[in-house]
Design a protein around this motif. Structure first.
Motif: not given
Length: 181
Positions: A106-121, A151-152, A175-179
């Motif tokens: 199992v691999f876990s990749l955790e990223t800071p929440a404050d980096r928002g969309e740039v980090m998620a992409e 986070h959905r 609710r896969a794509f809610q919000s």
């Protein structure tokens, strides 16, 4: 419900079906009864099991290696009480036995929440490339991967990254794509 034995017959409730001994068997996974939207029901499963003369519990896990099975066994063996099982709130724990050798785990990749969309992409693109490389190399199949997001809204980034690389995917959840978009 059970399908009628005669072609075109209407479905019947399982309790009303009369059959000779050894001509009826049920296959069920009590851990899958958490999906009520698929008409799964732990109380029905437990009632059918109670009525059976012979029950075979399968514990061999063909999808996970020893480390994952050990983690699941340690985590869940005391999580639910006997009362939870008796009252039909939870299926009993069955100790998992791995069928094969250790995989990659199992691999876990955790990223800071404050980096928002740039980090998620960026995160989604990296994971998609890793999956593509592993499947192209023949070391893994697409079915070997499971992505879980806390986070959905981030699911849409993964969906786009996987699509760009031609990786088939399925998103499940009520609710896969809610919000998300």
């Amino acid at each position: 419900h059970l399908a009628g034995a005669v072609r075109g017959a209407t479905p019947q409730v399982w309790e009303s079906v009369v059959v000779d001994d050894a001509r009826l068997f049920f296959v069920g996974d009590p851990k899958q009864t958490i999906y009520p939207f698929r008409r799964a029901d732990i109380t029905t499963y437990l009632e059918v099991k109670r009525r059976m003369d012979h029950v075979v519990e399968l514990s061999t896990n063909f999808r996970s290696g020893p480390r994952i099975c050990a983690f699941v066994n340690d985590s869940f063996k005391t999580l639910f009480t006997e009362e939870d099982v008796r009252e039909g709130r939870q299926a009993a724990h069955i100790h998992l036995v791995p069928a094969g050798d250790e995989g990659e785990g199992v691999f876990s990749l955790e990223t800071p929440a404050d980096r928002g969309e740039v980090m998620a992409e960026s995160e989604a693109a990296r994971v998609a490339r890793w999956i593509r490389r592993a499947t192209d190399a023949g070391t893994h199949r697409f079915a070997d991967f499971l992505l879980i997001a806390w986070h959905r809204p981030r699911l849409s980034f993964y969906a786009r990254a996987l699509e760009r690389l031609g990786i088939p995917y399925e998103i499940t959840g009520s609710r896969a794509f809610q919000s998300a978009e």
